[in-house]
Design a protein around this motif. Structure first.
Motif, mmCIF file in Angstrom:
data_model
loop_
_atom_site.group_PDB
_atom_site.id
_atom_site.type_symbol
_atom_site.label_atom_id
_atom_site.label_comp_id
_atom_site.label_asym_id
_atom_site.label_seq_id
_atom_site.Cartn_x
_atom_site.Cartn_y
_atom_site.Cartn_z
ATOM 1 N N LEU A 44 0.514 -15.517 2.386
ATOM 2 C CA LEU A 44 -0.432 -14.459 2.721
ATOM 3 C C LEU A 44 -0.224 -13.973 4.161
ATOM 4 O O LEU A 44 -0.208 -12.772 4.419
ATOM 5 C CB LEU A 44 -1.866 -14.950 2.530
ATOM 6 N N GLY A 48 -3.756 -4.972 -0.859
ATOM 7 C CA GLY A 48 -4.551 -6.207 -0.834
ATOM 8 C C GLY A 48 -5.329 -6.356 -2.124
ATOM 9 O O GLY A 48 -4.843 -6.058 -3.205
ATOM 10 N N ALA A 72 3.851 -8.421 -4.720
ATOM 11 C CA ALA A 72 3.881 -8.531 -3.256
ATOM 12 C C ALA A 72 3.836 -7.153 -2.608
ATOM 13 O O ALA A 72 3.140 -6.953 -1.609
ATOM 14 C CB ALA A 72 5.123 -9.296 -2.812
ATOM 15 N N ALA A 93 -3.345 -8.974 -4.315
ATOM 16 C CA ALA A 93 -3.148 -10.150 -3.447
ATOM 17 C C ALA A 93 -3.666 -11.400 -4.136
ATOM 18 O O ALA A 93 -3.029 -12.457 -4.085
ATOM 19 C CB ALA A 93 -3.844 -9.944 -2.105
ATOM 20 N N ALA A 140 0.295 -5.884 -3.060
ATOM 21 C CA ALA A 140 -0.617 -6.688 -2.233
ATOM 22 C C ALA A 140 -0.458 -6.348 -0.756
ATOM 23 O O ALA A 140 -1.444 -6.280 -0.019
ATOM 24 C CB ALA A 140 -0.365 -8.171 -2.464
ATOM 25 N N ARG A 141 0.759 -6.127 -0.345
ATOM 26 C CA ARG A 141 1.027 -5.776 1.056
ATOM 27 C C ARG A 141 0.394 -4.428 1.403
ATOM 28 O O ARG A 141 -0.149 -4.231 2.472
ATOM 29 C CB ARG A 141 2.530 -5.741 1.281
ATOM 30 N N LEU A 185 3.160 -12.138 4.428
ATOM 31 C CA LEU A 185 3.267 -10.924 3.617
ATOM 32 C C LEU A 185 3.297 -9.666 4.488
ATOM 33 O O LEU A 185 3.998 -8.714 4.192
ATOM 34 C CB LEU A 185 2.095 -10.863 2.635
#
Length: 193
Positions: free
Chosen positions: A65, A21, A14, A25, A17-18, A68
């Motif tokens: 998503l 991406g 996370a 993600a 991804a934050r 996030l």
């Protein structure tokens, strides 16, 4: 020593991804979808609504998503964040299912190559009996078994999701399983008589 092919935690995924991406993600959403789908199937199984469980898992992914960007890591497992979203989405789906059936297409799009009707009936019957036994437990014990067994959360993750200690989760899970074992044994003794 850590295994070479160990997967990153959802919290780590996370965070990446934050920030970046992309692949992180995608990996995060893949794992979130697995958790959400197992949870939705466990909670919606009595309705026999596999397509609804799939929809719920997709909605959970979209909500994760979207959330996030504003997610604040407070030291809890990321699974607790996913669980809270999934619990709300499943509750919404249960309300819709209870209201009544929806119209479906008259003809299927194609032939499905899955288990035959007899095997599906046996699987549903066994699942229905198991869920009926679980529904006899107090709601907190039901939720603990769902998270631990169906979703596959660890004791610590379940504790964080439910706001309990890991020890309390272990005790409640033990009591729930003991109760189910007694009920199952009593039911088998009644059949043998």
């Amino acid at each position: 020593m850590e295994p070479v092919d160990a997967q990153p935690t959802l919290r780590d995924l996370a965070a990446v991804a934050r920030r970046d991406g992309g692949d992180a993600a995608e990996a995060l959403l893949g794992r979130v979808r697995q958790l959400a789908l197992r949870y939705a199937r466990a909670r919606l199984g009595r309705f026999g609504a596999e397509d609804v469980a799939q929809d719920v898992a997709q909605e959970v992914c979209m909500a994760v998503l979207t959330g996030l960007r504003t997610y604040d890591d407070r030291g809890l497992p990321f699974e607790a964040f996913v669980y809270s979203i999934a619990a709300h989405k499943v509750a919404d789906a249960q309300r819709l299912l209870i209201r009544g059936p929806e119209a479906v297409a008259d003809l299927p799009d194609g032939v499905e190559v899955t288990a035959g009707p007899e095997q599906l009936a046996l699987i549903r019957d066994e699942a229905s009996r198991a869920m009926a036994l679980i529904r006899t437990l107090p709601s907190q014990q039901q939720e603990i078994l769902t998270l631990r067994v169906a979703v596959g959360m660890s004791t610590e993750e379940t504790a964080a999701a439910l706001g309990m200690t890991a020890g309390a989760i272990r005790v409640a899970q033990h009591r729930a399983l003991t109760t189910l074992r007694k009920q199952l044994t009593a039911g088998l003794d009644g059949v043998a008589s």
